[in-house]
Scaffold this motif. Structure first.
Motif, mmCIF file in Angstrom:
data_model
loop_
_atom_site.group_PDB
_atom_site.id
_atom_site.type_symbol
_atom_site.label_atom_id
_atom_site.label_comp_id
_atom_site.label_asym_id
_atom_site.label_seq_id
_atom_site.Cartn_x
_atom_site.Cartn_y
_atom_site.Cartn_z
ATOM 1 N N GLU A 15 35.712 29.637 21.759
ATOM 2 C CA GLU A 15 34.710 30.133 22.693
ATOM 3 C C GLU A 15 33.678 30.964 21.952
ATOM 4 O OE1 GLU A 15 34.800 32.289 27.062
ATOM 5 O OE2 GLU A 15 36.159 33.019 25.523
ATOM 6 N N ASP A 16 32.396 30.706 22.220
ATOM 7 C CA ASP A 16 31.375 31.523 21.575
ATOM 8 C C ASP A 16 31.152 32.800 22.374
ATOM 9 O OD1 ASP A 16 29.056 31.296 23.486
ATOM 10 O OD2 ASP A 16 29.256 29.174 22.997
ATOM 11 N N TRP A 17 30.521 33.759 21.755
ATOM 12 C CA TRP A 17 30.414 35.087 22.360
ATOM 13 C C TRP A 17 29.573 35.076 23.630
ATOM 14 C CZ3 TRP A 17 25.795 37.551 23.162
ATOM 15 C CH2 TRP A 17 24.680 37.071 22.463
ATOM 16 N N GLN A 18 28.554 34.216 23.699
ATOM 17 C CA GLN A 18 27.710 34.170 24.887
ATOM 18 C C GLN A 18 28.497 33.649 26.090
ATOM 19 O OE1 GLN A 18 24.461 31.807 23.172
ATOM 20 N NE2 GLN A 18 23.103 33.555 23.490
ATOM 21 N N ALA A 19 29.298 32.605 25.871
ATOM 22 C CA ALA A 19 30.126 32.074 26.952
ATOM 23 C C ALA A 19 31.156 33.100 27.389
ATOM 24 C CB ALA A 19 30.810 30.790 26.500
ATOM 25 N N ALA A 20 31.722 33.831 26.426
ATOM 26 C CA ALA A 20 32.715 34.849 26.747
ATOM 27 C C ALA A 20 32.091 35.973 27.557
ATOM 28 C CB ALA A 20 33.330 35.399 25.468
ATOM 29 N N GLU A 21 30.880 36.347 27.194
ATOM 30 C CA GLU A 21 30.181 37.418 27.910
ATOM 31 C C GLU A 21 29.873 37.000 29.335
ATOM 32 O OE1 GLU A 21 25.938 38.745 26.951
ATOM 33 O OE2 GLU A 21 27.160 40.292 25.972
ATOM 34 N N LEU A 22 29.392 35.777 29.512
ATOM 35 C CA LEU A 22 29.087 35.273 30.851
ATOM 36 C C LEU A 22 30.350 35.186 31.696
ATOM 37 C CD1 LEU A 22 27.130 34.078 32.893
ATOM 38 C CD2 LEU A 22 27.473 31.842 31.824
ATOM 39 N N ARG A 23 31.422 34.727 31.100
ATOM 40 C CA ARG A 23 32.681 34.601 31.834
ATOM 41 C C ARG A 23 33.166 35.971 32.299
ATOM 42 N NH1 ARG A 23 38.507 32.133 29.850
ATOM 43 N NH2 ARG A 23 39.099 31.296 31.860
ATOM 44 N N GLU A 24 33.017 36.975 31.447
ATOM 45 C CA GLU A 24 33.449 38.314 31.814
ATOM 46 C C GLU A 24 32.610 38.869 32.964
ATOM 47 O OE1 GLU A 24 35.358 41.961 32.073
ATOM 48 O OE2 GLU A 24 35.981 40.001 31.323
ATOM 49 N N LEU A 25 31.321 38.606 32.947
ATOM 50 C CA LEU A 25 30.466 39.047 34.052
ATOM 51 C C LEU A 25 30.893 38.394 35.368
ATOM 52 C CD1 LEU A 25 26.955 38.994 32.331
ATOM 53 C CD2 LEU A 25 28.286 41.010 33.014
ATOM 54 N N LYS A 26 31.218 37.114 35.305
ATOM 55 C CA LYS A 26 31.681 36.411 36.502
ATOM 56 C C LYS A 26 33.018 36.980 36.974
ATOM 57 C CE LYS A 26 29.406 31.969 35.650
ATOM 58 N NZ LYS A 26 29.611 30.520 35.378
ATOM 59 N N ARG A 27 33.905 37.274 36.017
ATOM 60 C CA ARG A 27 35.209 37.828 36.380
ATOM 61 C C ARG A 27 35.036 39.172 37.078
ATOM 62 N NH1 ARG A 27 38.598 41.458 35.493
ATOM 63 N NH2 ARG A 27 37.240 42.439 33.949
ATOM 64 N N GLN A 28 34.111 39.982 36.599
ATOM 65 C CA GLN A 28 33.877 41.283 37.216
ATOM 66 C C GLN A 28 33.331 41.136 38.636
ATOM 67 O OE1 GLN A 28 31.421 43.638 34.598
ATOM 68 N NE2 GLN A 28 32.863 43.490 32.898
ATOM 69 N N GLU A 29 32.410 40.190 38.811
ATOM 70 C CA GLU A 29 31.861 39.955 40.153
ATOM 71 C C GLU A 29 32.948 39.451 41.099
ATOM 72 O OE1 GLU A 29 28.315 37.430 42.425
ATOM 73 O OE2 GLU A 29 28.478 37.360 40.240
ATOM 74 N N PHE A 30 33.796 38.567 40.595
ATOM 75 C CA PHE A 30 34.931 38.079 41.368
ATOM 76 C C PHE A 30 35.832 39.245 41.764
ATOM 77 C CE2 PHE A 30 39.436 36.876 41.200
ATOM 78 C CZ PHE A 30 39.501 35.850 42.119
ATOM 79 N N ALA A 31 36.130 40.124 40.821
ATOM 80 C CA ALA A 31 37.014 41.264 41.085
ATOM 81 C C ALA A 31 36.412 42.194 42.134
ATOM 82 C CB ALA A 31 37.288 42.028 39.795
ATOM 83 N N ARG A 32 35.112 42.334 42.127
ATOM 84 C CA ARG A 32 34.481 43.190 43.127
ATOM 85 C C ARG A 32 34.607 42.589 44.524
ATOM 86 N NH1 ARG A 32 30.766 44.273 38.685
ATOM 87 N NH2 ARG A 32 29.461 42.487 39.245
ATOM 88 N N GLY A 33 34.479 41.262 44.615
ATOM 89 C CA GLY A 33 34.691 40.614 45.906
ATOM 90 C C GLY A 33 36.116 40.809 46.404
ATOM 91 N N VAL A 34 37.075 40.687 45.494
ATOM 92 C CA VAL A 34 38.484 40.881 45.850
ATOM 93 C C VAL A 34 38.713 42.329 46.299
ATOM 94 C CG1 VAL A 34 40.848 40.912 44.958
ATOM 95 C CG2 VAL A 34 39.293 39.056 44.329
ATOM 96 N N ALA A 35 38.139 43.287 45.567
ATOM 97 C CA ALA A 35 38.302 44.683 45.925
ATOM 98 C C ALA A 35 37.707 44.964 47.308
ATOM 99 C CB ALA A 35 37.648 45.562 44.871
ATOM 100 N N PHE A 36 36.548 44.380 47.562
ATOM 101 C CA PHE A 36 35.892 44.547 48.863
ATOM 102 C C PHE A 36 36.797 44.042 49.982
ATOM 103 C CE2 PHE A 36 32.878 43.302 52.203
ATOM 104 C CZ PHE A 36 31.976 44.350 52.215
ATOM 105 N N LEU A 37 37.361 42.863 49.789
ATOM 106 C CA LEU A 37 38.280 42.304 50.790
ATOM 107 C C LEU A 37 39.499 43.191 50.969
ATOM 108 C CD1 LEU A 37 38.184 38.520 49.813
ATOM 109 C CD2 LEU A 37 37.253 39.536 51.904
ATOM 110 N N GLY A 38 39.977 43.762 49.870
ATOM 111 C CA GLY A 38 41.170 44.588 49.930
ATOM 112 C C GLY A 38 40.980 45.864 50.734
ATOM 113 N N MET A 39 39.758 46.306 50.870
ATOM 114 C CA MET A 39 39.482 47.536 51.626
ATOM 115 C C MET A 39 39.183 47.273 53.096
ATOM 116 S SD MET A 39 37.453 49.941 48.885
ATOM 117 C CE MET A 39 36.613 48.651 47.967
ATOM 118 N N LEU A 40 39.316 46.008 53.498
ATOM 119 C CA LEU A 40 39.086 45.672 54.903
ATOM 120 C C LEU A 40 40.387 45.642 55.678
ATOM 121 C CD1 LEU A 40 36.432 42.842 54.447
ATOM 122 C CD2 LEU A 40 36.037 45.245 55.062
#
Length: 226
Positions: free
Chosen positions: A201-226
């Motif tokens: 994996e190149d660093w740009q793909a890894a960086e993009l994947r991490e950003l997506k993972r963080q956005e995903f985690a925020r959606g999960v956290a939001f759902l968890g507080m409902l």
């Protein structure tokens, strides 16, 4: 915009206030939250603002704004757009090879489709390759019905989960407690993990994947507080 307030609080209606005045959504509605946990988390984002407001550091506020304005204005249309991911769900498109990848997909994805079949009384057309395969009309209708049953805030939290994974089934399994966030992310990233395992994996793909993972985690956290 520069920070103009000193005190952040939550009123009796779970509206976040700045120096006693309600925070308003882009549509000028008071930002009222459905639970105390979410209200406190959103208030914490406003407390953490430095000299200027940066919406990128306030993801829960952003999701709450979305739930209140665009989704709240037309939840039926929003639910239909989200449910449309079921028409080309990631889990229904399998690799033709190599055999180990085919086996991994079946092991991770078949149980999720089996759960959805039983939970919603639907069937799925599964194919090998990327050519579109139509899902049964009854399946599409039932999944649309399931998504439309969620309230505006759950639709807001579900949206990043479904769009980032490319799977309505994964999103529904997560919000209904069939799988946890780690299992959902792993299932969605199976093909990408395989590619990394094979070719790195190149660093740009890894960086993009991490950003997506963080956005995903925020959606999960939001759902968890409902």
């Amino acid at each position: 915009m520069k920070r103009f307030w000193k005190d952040v609080a939550i009123d009796a209606d779970r509206v976040v206030t700045l120096d006693g005045k309600p925070v308003r959504t882009p549509g000028r509605r008071p930002l009222a939250l459905p639970t105390a946990a979410l209200a406190e988390a959103v208030a914490d984002e406003w407390r953490a603002v430095g000299e200027t407001i940066d919406p990128r550091t306030m993801p829960l506020t952003g999701l709450a704004n979305a739930a209140t304005d665009p989704i709240g204005n037309d939840p039926t249309q929003f639910a239909a757009r989200l449910a449309a991911y079921g028409e080309s769900d990631l889990l229904c498109y399998r690799a033709e090879g190599p055999p180990l990848l085919v086996e991994r997909q079946a092991a991770a994805w078949d149980p999720l489709l089996d759960w959805a079949r039983g939970r919603y009384d639907v069937t799925f057309a599964v194919t090998a390759g990327v050519m579109h395969v139509a899902q049964p009309d009854a399946t599409i209708a039932r999944l649309h019905e399931a998504v439309a049953a969620y309230d505006d805030f759950r639709l807001a939290g579900l949206s990043p989960v479904v769009t980032l994974t490319g799977s309505l089934v994964i999103g529904l399994a997560l919000i209904e407690g069939e799988i946890d966030a780690d299992a959902a992310w792993a299932a969605a990233g199976l093909d990408e993990d395989w590619s990394i395992e094979m070719w790195g994996e190149d660093w740009q793909a890894a960086e993009l994947r991490e950003l997506k993972r963080q956005e995903f985690a925020r959606g999960v956290a939001f759902l968890g507080m409902l």
